[in-house]
Design an enzyme around this catalytic site. Structure first.
Site, PDB file in Angstrom:
ATOM      1  N   TYR A 155      32.764  42.313  71.180  1.00  0.00           N
ATOM      2  CA  TYR A 155      31.436  41.932  71.674  1.00  0.00           C
ATOM      3  C   TYR A 155      30.884  43.111  72.461  1.00  0.00           C
ATOM      4  O   TYR A 155      31.368  43.444  73.544  1.00  0.00           O
ATOM      5  CB  TYR A 155      31.500  40.686  72.561  1.00  0.00           C
ATOM      6  CG  TYR A 155      31.972  39.432  71.854  1.00  0.00           C
ATOM      7  CD1 TYR A 155      31.867  39.299  70.474  1.00  0.00           C
ATOM      8  CD2 TYR A 155      32.501  38.367  72.573  1.00  0.00           C
ATOM      9  CE1 TYR A 155      32.294  38.146  69.832  1.00  0.00           C
ATOM     10  CE2 TYR A 155      32.923  37.210  71.939  1.00  0.00           C
ATOM     11  CZ  TYR A 155      32.823  37.109  70.573  1.00  0.00           C
ATOM     12  OH  TYR A 155      33.243  35.967  69.948  1.00  0.00           O
ATOM     13  N   PHE A 184      30.080  28.229  68.075  1.00  0.00           N
ATOM     14  CA  PHE A 184      28.713  27.751  67.841  1.00  0.00           C
ATOM     15  C   PHE A 184      28.602  26.249  68.156  1.00  0.00           C
ATOM     16  O   PHE A 184      28.016  25.489  67.366  1.00  0.00           O
ATOM     17  CB  PHE A 184      28.263  28.013  66.400  1.00  0.00           C
ATOM     18  CG  PHE A 184      28.149  29.466  66.004  1.00  0.00           C
ATOM     19  CD1 PHE A 184      27.954  30.465  66.951  1.00  0.00           C
ATOM     20  CD2 PHE A 184      28.202  29.841  64.659  1.00  0.00           C
ATOM     21  CE1 PHE A 184      27.834  31.798  66.574  1.00  0.00           C
ATOM     22  CE2 PHE A 184      28.076  31.160  64.266  1.00  0.00           C
ATOM     23  CZ  PHE A 184      27.893  32.149  65.227  1.00  0.00           C
ATOM     24  N   PRO A 242      20.082  27.792  67.928  1.00  0.00           N
ATOM     25  CA  PRO A 242      20.564  26.541  68.527  1.00  0.00           C
ATOM     26  C   PRO A 242      20.031  25.291  67.817  1.00  0.00           C
ATOM     27  O   PRO A 242      18.933  25.293  67.243  1.00  0.00           O
ATOM     28  CB  PRO A 242      20.074  26.642  69.965  1.00  0.00           C
ATOM     29  CG  PRO A 242      19.989  28.123  70.234  1.00  0.00           C
ATOM     30  CD  PRO A 242      19.557  28.727  68.926  1.00  0.00           C
TER      31      PRO A 242
HETATM   32  N1  NAP Z   1      35.681  33.008  66.407  1.00  0.00           N
HETATM   33  C1  NAP Z   1      34.485  33.393  66.023  1.00  0.00           C
HETATM   34  O1  NAP Z   1      34.324  33.937  64.926  1.00  0.00           O
HETATM   35  C2  NAP Z   1      33.319  33.165  66.932  1.00  0.00           C
HETATM   36  C3  NAP Z   1      32.014  33.259  66.414  1.00  0.00           C
HETATM   37  C4  NAP Z   1      30.959  33.033  67.288  1.00  0.00           C
HETATM   38  C5  NAP Z   1      31.183  32.726  68.615  1.00  0.00           C
HETATM   39  N2  NAP Z   1      32.459  32.645  69.091  1.00  0.00           N
HETATM   40  C6  NAP Z   1      32.719  32.246  70.498  1.00  0.00           C
HETATM   41  O2  NAP Z   1      32.091  31.005  70.719  1.00  0.00           O
HETATM   42  C7  NAP Z   1      31.286  31.062  71.911  1.00  0.00           C
HETATM   43  C8  NAP Z   1      30.111  30.130  71.758  1.00  0.00           C
HETATM   44  O3  NAP Z   1      29.285  30.543  70.686  1.00  0.00           O
HETATM   45  P1  NAP Z   1      27.806  31.099  70.853  1.00  0.00           P
HETATM   46  O4  NAP Z   1      27.542  31.518  72.239  1.00  0.00           O
HETATM   47  O5  NAP Z   1      27.592  32.085  69.784  1.00  0.00           O
HETATM   48  O6  NAP Z   1      26.948  29.855  70.442  1.00  0.00           O
HETATM   49  P2  NAP Z   1      26.542  28.472  71.157  1.00  0.00           P
HETATM   50  O7  NAP Z   1      27.367  28.246  72.366  1.00  0.00           O
HETATM   51  O8  NAP Z   1      26.516  27.458  70.081  1.00  0.00           O
HETATM   52  O9  NAP Z   1      25.027  28.733  71.535  1.00  0.00           O
HETATM   53  C9  NAP Z   1      24.592  29.816  72.277  1.00  0.00           C
HETATM   54  C10 NAP Z   1      23.078  29.840  72.169  1.00  0.00           C
HETATM   55  O10 NAP Z   1      22.554  28.650  72.750  1.00  0.00           O
HETATM   56  C11 NAP Z   1      21.724  28.984  73.867  1.00  0.00           C
HETATM   57  N3  NAP Z   1      22.039  27.991  74.917  1.00  0.00           N
HETATM   58  C12 NAP Z   1      23.193  27.827  75.586  1.00  0.00           C
HETATM   59  N4  NAP Z   1      23.099  26.795  76.450  1.00  0.00           N
HETATM   60  C13 NAP Z   1      21.858  26.298  76.297  1.00  0.00           C
HETATM   61  C14 NAP Z   1      21.164  25.230  76.908  1.00  0.00           C
HETATM   62  N5  NAP Z   1      21.732  24.462  77.840  1.00  0.00           N
HETATM   63  N6  NAP Z   1      19.869  24.992  76.514  1.00  0.00           N
HETATM   64  C15 NAP Z   1      19.288  25.741  75.568  1.00  0.00           C
HETATM   65  N7  NAP Z   1      19.892  26.780  74.956  1.00  0.00           N
HETATM   66  C16 NAP Z   1      21.173  27.050  75.313  1.00  0.00           C
HETATM   67  C17 NAP Z   1      22.094  30.375  74.266  1.00  0.00           C
HETATM   68  O11 NAP Z   1      20.986  31.062  74.799  1.00  0.00           O
HETATM   69  P3  NAP Z   1      20.855  31.422  76.383  1.00  0.00           P
HETATM   70  O12 NAP Z   1      21.730  32.598  76.628  1.00  0.00           O
HETATM   71  O13 NAP Z   1      19.419  31.666  76.544  1.00  0.00           O
HETATM   72  O14 NAP Z   1      21.322  30.203  77.137  1.00  0.00           O
HETATM   73  C18 NAP Z   1      22.480  30.977  72.915  1.00  0.00           C
HETATM   74  O15 NAP Z   1      21.316  31.393  72.208  1.00  0.00           O
HETATM   75  C19 NAP Z   1      30.919  32.535  72.033  1.00  0.00           C
HETATM   76  O16 NAP Z   1      30.590  32.872  73.341  1.00  0.00           O
HETATM   77  C20 NAP Z   1      32.177  33.211  71.536  1.00  0.00           C
HETATM   78  O17 NAP Z   1      33.070  33.351  72.628  1.00  0.00           O
HETATM   79  C21 NAP Z   1      33.528  32.848  68.261  1.00  0.00           C
END
Ligand code: NAP
Length: 302
Positions: free
Chosen positions: A66, A215, A222
């Site tokens: 990242y 996700f 989202p």
């Molecule tokens: N193993 C893999 O291949 C893989 C792939 C992807 C991700 N991951 C891990 O999974 C974690 C979570 O995934 P992610 O961050 O990509 O996706 P997520 O948690 O599904 O969503 C993040 C998105 O939602 C928004 N968001 C978060 N809280 C919110 C709320 N309360 N209201 C409105 N919008 C909100 C965030 O924007 P804001 O910043 O504006 O809040 C961001 O755009 C990552 O941090 C990573 O550690 C792993």
């Protein structure tokens, strides 16, 4: 946030002494746009991490790809020396191309280098949990994972890794992995609108293996759904809180790592752990799985 709040109870990773609260934090959003380079506001990124810990979070998900390197360096800067009981889970198996792509990095040397990059950038002598990330951009793809997992099992033997998990895998790949080493968690794409792992989750629950959906809120696009909005209105909560509460109630082995760079969203997400959805709301949410309006466009990167 001064006060520690209910974070959904504890889960013990199988065969370990590692206890994590079910509501954790995913650090991917702390890098710059497209998970590339430094964040626009470094102080805000440091503040989000410190606030998560102050609220009682003890599970942070990250990777050295990242940024690359950026997220781990921010975690170290915000939190090192780490508080007792904090579990940092990282992943290896990909790298970033100059064009911001996410190609595989599964050769022996790439995996060894990635583990050392994580150790150095997080300021650790041993990594708590390392997930081997395989599969394609659109999801898991069948095929042996023996070679890369054997490399990580050797690094575990050498004391650089305490425990191993898998990411973006199929049930068959888990079976193969368990002939090589113990697997404590699986991290795959799953949320209210993307439920191809339903059976896999139930099987993992029977075996006490953690399932950590990535996700959980839909990722780069989202979740959006009028059905979700209606449930949120009934619960006097936000749609994202309902989506997270639904996951916590979906199965006791689900651990959450929602990602955000915003302190307001962090608070909102953590508070979702205390939200209890009644059965009728859960029934109302069920059709989202089949509704095009709730589709998320995220490809499996990260
Ligand atoms: N193993 C893999 O291949 C893989 C792939 C992807 C991700 N991951 C891990 O999974 C974690 C979570 O995934 P992610 O961050 O990509 O996706 P997520 O948690 O599904 O969503 C993040 C998105 O939602 C928004 N968001 C978060 N809280 C919110 C709320 N309360 N209201 C409105 N919008 C909100 C965030 O924007 P804001 O910043 O504006 O809040 C961001 O755009 C990552 O941090 C990573 O550690 C792993």
């Amino acid at each position: 946030m001064e006060k520690q709040i209910d974070l959904g109870g504890m889960f013990t990773l199988p065969g370990t002494s590692i206890n994590v609260k079910r509501m954790g934090y995913g650090a991917m959003q702390l890098a710059g746009p497209q998970v590339w380079g430094p964040p626009r506001d470094v102080d805000a990124a440091l503040a989000v991490l410190r606030e998560a810990i102050a609220a009682g979070v003890n599970h942070i998900d990250t990777s050295d790809f990242y940024g690359p390197h950026v997220t781990n360096q921010i975690i170290k800067r915000a939190l090192h020396p780490y508080p007792e009981g904090l579990v940092i889970v990282t992943k290896v198996g990909a790298r970033r191309g100059e064009d911001k792509s996410w190609p595989h990095a599964l050769s022996r040397q790439e995996l060894i280098d990635a583990v050392h990059d994580n150790l150095r950038n997080l300021g650790l002598d041993e990594l708590d949990v390392v997930n081997l990330r395989v599969g394609g951009a659109m999801g898991p793809s069948e095929g042996s994972i023996k070679e890369p997992l054997t490399v990580l099992a050797e690094l575990k033997q050498q004391g650089l890794i305490r425990h191993l998990g898998l990411s973006n895998v199929t049930p068959k790949q888990l079976v193969e992995a368990q002939t090589i080493t113990e697997i404590v968690c699986v991290q795959n794409f799953y949320n209210l609108a993307h439920r191809s792992d339903d059976e896999f989750i139930d099987d993992l629950a029977k075996r006490g293996i953690a399932y950590v959906p990535f996700f959980p809120l839909g990722g780069f696009t989202p979740l959006q759904s009028s059905t979700l909005d209606a449930a949120a209105a009934l619960m006097k909560a936000t749609p994202m809180q309902v989506a997270l509460a639904w996951l916590l109630q979906r199965s006791p082995n689900i651990l959450l790592i929602p990602g955000t760079a915003s302190p307001e969203h962090l608070r909102e997400n953590l508070e979702a752990a205390a939200l209890k959805l009644p059965t009728e709301i859960i029934t109302n949410l069920e059709p989202i799985n089949k509704m095009p309006e709730a589709f998320t466009k995220s490809s499996v990167t990260g």
